[in-house]
Scaffold this motif. Sequence first.
Motif, PDB file in Angstrom:
ATOM      1  N   ILE A  25       0.817  -1.222   0.000  1.00 23.32           N
ATOM      2  CA  ILE A  25       0.000   0.000   0.000  1.00 23.32           C
ATOM      3  C   ILE A  25       0.850   1.271   0.000  1.00 23.32           C
ATOM      4  N   PRO A  26       1.824   1.417   0.923  1.00 18.27           N
ATOM      5  CA  PRO A  26       2.652   2.641   0.853  1.00 18.27           C
ATOM      6  C   PRO A  26       3.426   2.752  -0.449  1.00 18.27           C
ATOM      7  N   LEU A  27       3.876   1.620  -0.986  1.00 19.87           N
ATOM      8  CA  LEU A  27       4.613   1.661  -2.247  1.00 19.87           C
ATOM      9  C   LEU A  27       3.714   2.130  -3.385  1.00 19.87           C
ATOM     10  N   LEU A  28       2.478   1.626  -3.420  1.00 21.28           N
ATOM     11  CA  LEU A  28       1.555   2.021  -4.472  1.00 21.28           C
ATOM     12  C   LEU A  28       1.198   3.506  -4.360  1.00 21.28           C
ATOM     13  N   LYS A  29       0.992   3.994  -3.133  1.00 16.71           N
ATOM     14  CA  LYS A  29       0.680   5.409  -2.949  1.00 16.71           C
ATOM     15  C   LYS A  29       1.832   6.293  -3.402  1.00 16.71           C
ATOM     16  N   THR A  30       3.057   5.879  -3.049  1.00 22.90           N
ATOM     17  CA  THR A  30       4.229   6.648  -3.476  1.00 22.90           C
ATOM     18  C   THR A  30       4.348   6.672  -4.987  1.00 22.90           C
ATOM     19  N   TYR A  31       4.121   5.520  -5.605  1.00 19.27           N
ATOM     20  CA  TYR A  31       4.220   5.453  -7.067  1.00 19.27           C
ATOM     21  C   TYR A  31       3.154   6.312  -7.745  1.00 19.27           C
ATOM     22  N   VAL A  71       5.902  -0.081 -16.106  1.00 23.29           N
ATOM     23  CA  VAL A  71       6.997   0.535 -15.352  1.00 23.29           C
ATOM     24  C   VAL A  71       6.776   0.376 -13.854  1.00 23.29           C
ATOM     25  N   GLY A  72       5.548   0.538 -13.412  1.00 25.92           N
ATOM     26  CA  GLY A  72       5.256   0.419 -11.990  1.00 25.92           C
ATOM     27  C   GLY A  72       5.544  -0.967 -11.444  1.00 25.92           C
ATOM     28  N   ILE A  73       5.129  -1.985 -12.165  1.00 21.54           N
ATOM     29  CA  ILE A  73       5.345  -3.343 -11.656  1.00 21.54           C
ATOM     30  C   ILE A  73       6.810  -3.741 -11.780  1.00 21.54           C
ATOM     31  N   TRP A  74       7.523  -3.203 -12.777  1.00 23.23           N
ATOM     32  CA  TRP A  74       8.968  -3.466 -12.858  1.00 23.23           C
ATOM     33  C   TRP A  74       9.671  -2.890 -11.630  1.00 23.23           C
ATOM     34  N   LEU A  75       9.330  -1.651 -11.282  1.00 25.43           N
ATOM     35  CA  LEU A  75       9.953  -1.029 -10.115  1.00 25.43           C
ATOM     36  C   LEU A  75       9.568  -1.745  -8.823  1.00 25.43           C
ATOM     37  N   ALA A  76       8.322  -2.202  -8.741  1.00 24.42           N
ATOM     38  CA  ALA A  76       7.874  -2.899  -7.535  1.00 24.42           C
ATOM     39  C   ALA A  76       8.639  -4.201  -7.341  1.00 24.42           C
TER      40      ALA A  76
END
Length: 379
Positions: free
Chosen positions: A221-227, A242-247
Amino acid sequence: MVTSKKGSALTLVMHASVLFLVILWTIPTAGLFISSIRDKDQLSVSGWWTALSTSEQRLVERALDPTHQQFEEGRWVIKGNLMGNSDGEVVRFGVSSLQPEAHAVGEVVDRKGKQIQVFANGDYTISSDEEMSGRRGDRIFFTAEIPPRFTLDNYREVLSSEGLGQSFINSLTVTIPATIIPILIAAFAAYALAWMKFPGRALLIAGVVGLLVVPLQMSLIPLLKTYNLVGEFFGVGSKTYVGIWLAHTGFGLPLAVYLLRNYIAGLPGEIIESARVDGASDFDIFRKIILPLSFPALASFAIFQFLWVWNDLLVAMVFLGNNEEHLVLTGRLRELLGSRGGNWEILTASAFITIIVPLCVFFGLQRYLVRGLLAGSVK
């Protein structure tokens, strides 16, 4: 002589333990494969270990309706077969859901002025002195012994499902970059933590070890909010690759840095010192010496990261959603199971289809796995 006997006994125990572990891990896989090629009706009523034995199933079929009756020897008769094209033998039958096994095969049962008789091969006869009426036939409950049946229909149903090919490509699009990116970043970080001296290096190593125990679910959750905040600032949508690659890069980096740092720290220091004496920079040492010698560790992490990302569903659902354009293979196969997830034949066949690519990766790199994992553990 005593030492030799102790050594041979220890070797025997070690081999027996390895064999036991291999069997322990192989049995579930064998059961999964056997289930994937079994008939779905048999799979729903018996376990895979009974695949070669006759299974007993309770079934119900509706007889032909009165429009199929014929007048024979002074009586109106309806004839048919309960088994259809299936092999099997009827052992008991009934005409009520409360007593589905009330009668033996061949027995004549009176029901509402009609006589019903069922035979072992599935043939049935419904007769009456008067012409029968109605729109539907009578229900006949029966217990049959069905011989084992194997089929590839489960695989055909999965492979012919709409959108499976696109989901396969989507999974590759997610998995390949999400495996390569953390390896590249971790390799640079591992070399710096192993051979470059700078303030706070010990704290960074301790931090990497500490990140290994952080649960993925707590950081989603915090990672998704930051992204999303970063995406709004730069005008990038949230549901992108790009988001899932970074995650996946963030989740995989602690293990990657830990493995590679242990391996690189165990390389002979004389080689690195000699290169520095010859005037090589840190980047030259990393590119020409460290990377070629670190291939076993790189391959071992690549196996772990590839398997993790390929089989992932949670992170993909969070960062890509359920839209058809970005739906990964695990998400597609989940939809095939239906709302209740009771289609075991689809589940087992899907499981074997999804492990084809990871198996190819594992067997292609498995010789480096043990060397990479044990690197740095013994000095």
